[in-house]
Design an enzyme around this catalytic site. Sequence first.
Site, PDB file in Angstrom:
ATOM      1  N   SER A  15      36.138  34.702  39.191  1.00  0.00           N
ATOM      2  CA  SER A  15      36.705  34.189  40.437  1.00  0.00           C
ATOM      3  C   SER A  15      36.811  35.310  41.458  1.00  0.00           C
ATOM      4  CB  SER A  15      38.090  33.564  40.207  1.00  0.00           C
ATOM      5  OG  SER A  15      39.024  34.554  39.796  1.00  0.00           O
ATOM      6  N   LEU A  17      36.725  38.181  44.125  1.00  0.00           N
ATOM      7  CA  LEU A  17      35.814  39.278  44.408  1.00  0.00           C
ATOM      8  C   LEU A  17      34.837  39.513  43.268  1.00  0.00           C
ATOM      9  CD1 LEU A  17      38.335  41.798  46.042  1.00  0.00           C
ATOM     10  CD2 LEU A  17      36.878  40.100  47.171  1.00  0.00           C
ATOM     11  N   ASP A  36      36.523  38.078  31.565  1.00  0.00           N
ATOM     12  CA  ASP A  36      37.658  37.389  32.169  1.00  0.00           C
ATOM     13  C   ASP A  36      38.414  36.654  31.066  1.00  0.00           C
ATOM     14  OD1 ASP A  36      39.413  36.324  34.144  1.00  0.00           O
ATOM     15  OD2 ASP A  36      37.759  36.239  35.579  1.00  0.00           O
ATOM     16  N   CYS A  87      37.220  44.416  38.719  1.00  0.00           N
ATOM     17  CA  CYS A  87      37.922  43.608  39.721  1.00  0.00           C
ATOM     18  C   CYS A  87      39.202  42.974  39.182  1.00  0.00           C
ATOM     19  CB  CYS A  87      37.002  42.496  40.233  1.00  0.00           C
ATOM     20  SG  CYS A  87      35.523  43.072  41.081  1.00  0.00           S
ATOM     21  N   SER A 150      43.018  49.411  46.273  1.00  0.00           N
ATOM     22  CA  SER A 150      43.511  48.601  47.383  1.00  0.00           C
ATOM     23  C   SER A 150      44.006  49.549  48.463  1.00  0.00           C
ATOM     24  CB  SER A 150      44.665  47.703  46.931  1.00  0.00           C
ATOM     25  OG  SER A 150      45.323  47.110  48.048  1.00  0.00           O
ATOM     26  N   TYR A 163      52.435  47.335  42.526  1.00  0.00           N
ATOM     27  CA  TYR A 163      51.022  47.187  42.842  1.00  0.00           C
ATOM     28  C   TYR A 163      50.454  48.473  43.422  1.00  0.00           C
ATOM     29  CZ  TYR A 163      46.819  45.054  44.911  1.00  0.00           C
ATOM     30  OH  TYR A 163      45.526  44.737  45.265  1.00  0.00           O
ATOM     31  N   LYS A 167      47.460  50.885  41.864  1.00  0.00           N
ATOM     32  CA  LYS A 167      46.212  51.093  42.597  1.00  0.00           C
ATOM     33  C   LYS A 167      46.058  52.546  43.036  1.00  0.00           C
ATOM     34  CE  LYS A 167      44.580  46.908  42.402  1.00  0.00           C
ATOM     35  NZ  LYS A 167      43.333  46.611  41.655  1.00  0.00           N
ATOM     36  N   THR A 198      40.739  35.650  48.655  1.00  0.00           N
ATOM     37  CA  THR A 198      40.667  35.533  47.196  1.00  0.00           C
ATOM     38  C   THR A 198      41.738  34.557  46.714  1.00  0.00           C
ATOM     39  OG1 THR A 198      42.290  37.282  46.746  1.00  0.00           O
ATOM     40  CG2 THR A 198      39.997  37.970  47.105  1.00  0.00           C
TER      41      THR A 198
END
Length: 257
Positions: A15, A17, A36, A87, A150, A163, A167, A198
């Site tokens: 799904s 990106l 996945d 991803c 990110s 997050y 990242k 997304t």
Amino acid sequence: MLVQGAVGVVTGGASGLGEGVIRMLAASGGKGIIFDLPSSKGADLVAELGEDTVRFVPVDITDPAQVTAAAEAAGEAFGRVDLLVSCAGISSAKRMLRRDGEVHPLEHFRAHVDVNLVGLFDVVRNIVPVMARNEPSDEGERGLIVNLASIAGIEGQVGQMSYAASKGGVIGLTLPLARDLASWGIRVMTICPGTMHTPMLATLSDEMIEGLAEQNVFPKRLGAPADLAGLVAHFMENTFLNGDVVRLDAALRMSPR
């Protein structure tokens, strides 16, 4: 490395990106291997694009035993792995201290690091031996690793501590990993996407999405999976790119909130 004929493993490839990268590989004469969760639509993508072009390996990247088995399966699927694009990731917001006195849960921070950084690293370390078996190109190249960080890893906003920290770790991994793998002819690049269209944004209203797009300098739209896939394709074919971090964000600079 030409996209045509290349075999790429894409985590989170069912799904968003990741799916964009899988579709790019399939459309350009390459082959894709989707890593996945079993509950993802990986099998549906294989049915759509064809088993001769795409394979699905169900895996939870936070489970080391599953990652090891998935890497072995990837090496057997098409006989080689030339590309890894990471991803898979999670993102949710929590403040350090809320007005009602609730403190940021440790589990929230740990979950983001486990998926976005530790899980990513575990996939890399299991795929690298598969890449290292490739015959080198005339230039000595055996493979390419593209990790997704990110812009939050550079300028995270309020509530993005978990997050942003995870990242930021991916960003910090880039150069030392490239240096470490140089003797094997494996390059490493990191992409820092901005606001992308997304599933993570699917729950937002149209008004909120328009507001996010308006913050971009130009163009005034959300990034698309095809934007990221096109950048990955460029990384593949421009072998002088190595050990660097590239923003994909329409010149967005995030405010504190």
